[in-house]
Motif scaffolding. Structure first.
Motif, PDB file in Angstrom:
ATOM      1  N   ASN A   1       2.604   8.339  -0.594  1.00  0.00           N
ATOM      2  CA  ASN A   1       2.140   9.265  -1.633  1.00  0.00           C
ATOM      3  C   ASN A   1       2.394  10.718  -1.269  1.00  0.00           C
ATOM      4  O   ASN A   1       2.582  11.562  -2.148  1.00  0.00           O
ATOM      5  CB  ASN A   1       0.643   9.051  -1.892  1.00  0.00           C
ATOM      6  CG  ASN A   1       0.166   9.768  -3.143  1.00  0.00           C
ATOM      7  OD1 ASN A   1       0.597   9.460  -4.244  1.00  0.00           O
ATOM      8  ND2 ASN A   1      -0.713  10.745  -2.959  1.00  0.00           N
TER       9      ASN A   1
ATOM     10  N   ASP B   1       0.820  -1.212   0.000  1.00  0.00           N
ATOM     11  CA  ASP B   1       0.000   0.000   0.000  1.00  0.00           C
ATOM     12  C   ASP B   1       0.859   1.269   0.000  1.00  0.00           C
ATOM     13  O   ASP B   1       1.748   1.438   0.839  1.00  0.00           O
ATOM     14  CB  ASP B   1      -0.915   0.002   1.220  1.00  0.00           C
ATOM     15  CG  ASP B   1      -2.114   0.910   1.046  1.00  0.00           C
ATOM     16  OD1 ASP B   1      -1.976   1.953   0.378  1.00  0.00           O
ATOM     17  OD2 ASP B   1      -3.198   0.576   1.568  1.00  0.00           O
ATOM     18  N   GLN B   2       0.567   2.171  -0.944  1.00  0.00           N
ATOM     19  CA  GLN B   2       1.361   3.388  -1.124  1.00  0.00           C
ATOM     20  C   GLN B   2       0.701   4.649  -0.567  1.00  0.00           C
ATOM     21  O   GLN B   2       1.161   5.757  -0.847  1.00  0.00           O
ATOM     22  CB  GLN B   2       1.650   3.590  -2.622  1.00  0.00           C
ATOM     23  CG  GLN B   2       2.424   2.452  -3.264  1.00  0.00           C
ATOM     24  CD  GLN B   2       3.775   2.244  -2.630  1.00  0.00           C
ATOM     25  OE1 GLN B   2       4.542   3.182  -2.477  1.00  0.00           O
ATOM     26  NE2 GLN B   2       4.069   1.002  -2.254  1.00  0.00           N
ATOM     27  N   LYS B   3      -0.355   4.497   0.215  1.00  0.00           N
ATOM     28  CA  LYS B   3      -1.059   5.691   0.725  1.00  0.00           C
ATOM     29  C   LYS B   3      -0.130   6.583   1.535  1.00  0.00           C
ATOM     30  O   LYS B   3      -0.129   7.805   1.371  1.00  0.00           O
ATOM     31  CB  LYS B   3      -2.257   5.276   1.572  1.00  0.00           C
ATOM     32  CG  LYS B   3      -3.424   4.704   0.788  1.00  0.00           C
ATOM     33  CD  LYS B   3      -4.698   4.682   1.601  1.00  0.00           C
ATOM     34  CE  LYS B   3      -4.543   3.889   2.876  1.00  0.00           C
ATOM     35  NZ  LYS B   3      -4.293   2.455   2.626  1.00  0.00           N
TER      36      LYS B   3
ATOM     37  N   GLN C   1      -0.731   2.963  -8.060  1.00  0.00           N
ATOM     38  CA  GLN C   1      -1.349   1.811  -7.399  1.00  0.00           C
ATOM     39  C   GLN C   1      -2.764   1.584  -7.913  1.00  0.00           C
ATOM     40  O   GLN C   1      -3.165   0.435  -8.175  1.00  0.00           O
ATOM     41  CB  GLN C   1      -1.373   2.053  -5.891  1.00  0.00           C
ATOM     42  CG  GLN C   1      -2.072   0.960  -5.088  1.00  0.00           C
ATOM     43  CD  GLN C   1      -1.936   1.191  -3.605  1.00  0.00           C
ATOM     44  OE1 GLN C   1      -0.828   1.180  -3.061  1.00  0.00           O
ATOM     45  NE2 GLN C   1      -3.058   1.415  -2.919  1.00  0.00           N
TER      46      GLN C   1
ATOM     47  N   ASP D   1      -0.132  -2.682   4.784  1.00  0.00           N
ATOM     48  CA  ASP D   1       0.120  -1.298   5.177  1.00  0.00           C
ATOM     49  C   ASP D   1       0.918  -1.309   6.479  1.00  0.00           C
ATOM     50  O   ASP D   1       2.122  -1.144   6.476  1.00  0.00           O
ATOM     51  CB  ASP D   1      -1.173  -0.476   5.259  1.00  0.00           C
ATOM     52  CG  ASP D   1      -2.278  -1.170   6.029  1.00  0.00           C
ATOM     53  OD1 ASP D   1      -2.008  -2.172   6.736  1.00  0.00           O
ATOM     54  OD2 ASP D   1      -3.427  -0.707   5.939  1.00  0.00           O
TER      55      ASP D   1
ATOM     56  N   LEU E   1       0.206   6.785  -5.461  1.00  0.00           N
ATOM     57  CA  LEU E   1      -1.132   6.256  -5.216  1.00  0.00           C
ATOM     58  C   LEU E   1      -1.886   6.093  -6.535  1.00  0.00           C
ATOM     59  O   LEU E   1      -2.611   5.119  -6.733  1.00  0.00           O
ATOM     60  CB  LEU E   1      -1.911   7.170  -4.273  1.00  0.00           C
ATOM     61  CG  LEU E   1      -3.279   6.659  -3.811  1.00  0.00           C
ATOM     62  CD1 LEU E   1      -3.143   5.304  -3.140  1.00  0.00           C
ATOM     63  CD2 LEU E   1      -3.941   7.663  -2.868  1.00  0.00           C
TER      64      LEU E   1
ATOM     65  N   GLN F   1      -7.603   0.093  -2.186  1.00  0.00           N
ATOM     66  CA  GLN F   1      -8.198   1.151  -1.365  1.00  0.00           C
ATOM     67  C   GLN F   1      -7.836   1.009   0.105  1.00  0.00           C
ATOM     68  O   GLN F   1      -8.223   1.834   0.935  1.00  0.00           O
ATOM     69  CB  GLN F   1      -9.724   1.124  -1.518  1.00  0.00           C
ATOM     70  CG  GLN F   1     -10.203   1.474  -2.915  1.00  0.00           C
ATOM     71  CD  GLN F   1     -11.711   1.343  -3.050  1.00  0.00           C
ATOM     72  OE1 GLN F   1     -12.455   1.835  -2.203  1.00  0.00           O
ATOM     73  NE2 GLN F   1     -12.165   0.670  -4.094  1.00  0.00           N
TER      74      GLN F   1
END
Length: 296
Positions: free
Chosen positions: A65, A60-62, A75, A102, A72, A127
């Protein structure tokens, strides 16, 4: 061993010839000849496995970002193309699972052939949703009706969170959970890489977490295909980490492409067929360490 086209093998351990205990050919294409014709050639089609196993893993790149705008979006695009790949390119004998990471490992979908369920799982993964499928009362719901299960072998409840505090731990637990599944498992890892950077700006494997992760992957016959989420044409230090992870597990580092379908199709094509060789070691049981093995 991928890509072999010979029907006979010689295996040597420390220059002494040893006997193979098994040579199995896995493939995803059905035989076109009749069963009787194949039996005359000594081939029993009932003993030739057909299933392939893919694990779609989204790093997860949240959080990243904010420091690297655009990741994001990469992704989300990877997820969109992955859903397209699921709809158009998977075969009826392919089992696929979907996970993400994450701050802990999340299993969005256990191994299944259900394309609709996989599509929803990819949407949840990109998401960052957490469906908490690993509680004991829910494992049967996440388990494929006719296939193997990762959830059944993973830590349950909050134990999964506690045991996957790093992405290294997450990959290691995932590898260990797949160990009971015979054959090659393909971990398709969408990531920007992870690892330590020294004072000279060079990547170095984490001495604490990297070795046990690598040991678990190879012991469980898991090949890692790292798919770079960094846009094409961008050089970054952790590309070395992604390349090393793939090379040391028999996968590939896939980068510099304009469409995520390109690396996904390459993984699918590479796994059209392979041989799985096994043998009984001849060295004394009390002897520890790796043994030199030569296969011809």
């Amino acid at each position: 061993i991928v890509g072999l086209d010979k029907s006979s093998f010689v295996l040597r351990e420390n220059c002494n010839t040893v006997s193979l205990t098994g040579v199995s050919f896995y493939r995803n294409r059905r035989f076109l000849q009749s069963a009787d014709a194949l039996k005359k050639k000594g081939i029993d089609i009932d003993k030739v496995p057909e299933s392939r196993y893919f694990v779609l893993f989204f790093d997860d790149q949240k959080n990243a970002n904010s420091d690297s705008p655009g990741l994001l979006g990469q992704q989300l695009e990877a997820g969109r193309r992955t859903k397209e790949w699921i709809a158009k390119d998977l075969l009826s004998n392919d089992y696929v699972a979907v996970v993400s990471y994450d701050y802990k490992l999340k299993v969005h979908q256990d191994f299944t052939r259900d394309r609709e369920a996989l599509t929803q799982a990819v949407s949840d993964a990109i998401q960052g949703k957490d469906r908490e499928t690993n509680w004991p009362s829910r494992i049967q719901q996440g388990k494929s009706a006719d296939g193997p299960s990762l959830l059944a072998a993973l830590p349950q409840g909050t134990a999964l969170r506690d045991k996957t505090g790093t992405i290294y731990d997450g990959v290691r637990e995932l590898a260990n959970a797949s160990r009971g599944i015979t054959g090659r498992k393909n971990l398709i890892l969408f990531t920007t890489g992870f690892g330590q950077i020294n004072n000279f700006g060079q990547y170095i494997p984490d001495p604490r977490y990297y070795p046990p992760m690598m040991q678990a992957l190879n012991a469980s016959n898991v090949a890692v295909y790292t798919i770079d989420l960094v846009p094409a044409g961008t050089h970054h230090t952790l590309s070395s980490a992604m390349n090393q992870l793939s090379e040391e597990t028999g996968g590939q580092y896939l980068f510099n492409f304009t469409n995520f379908l390109t690396p996904l199709n390459r993984v699918e094509q590479e796994n059209n067929g392979y041989y799985l060789l096994s043998y009984q070691a001849t060295h004394p049981g009390e002897k520890v360490g790796f043994q030199k093995v030569e296969a011809k």
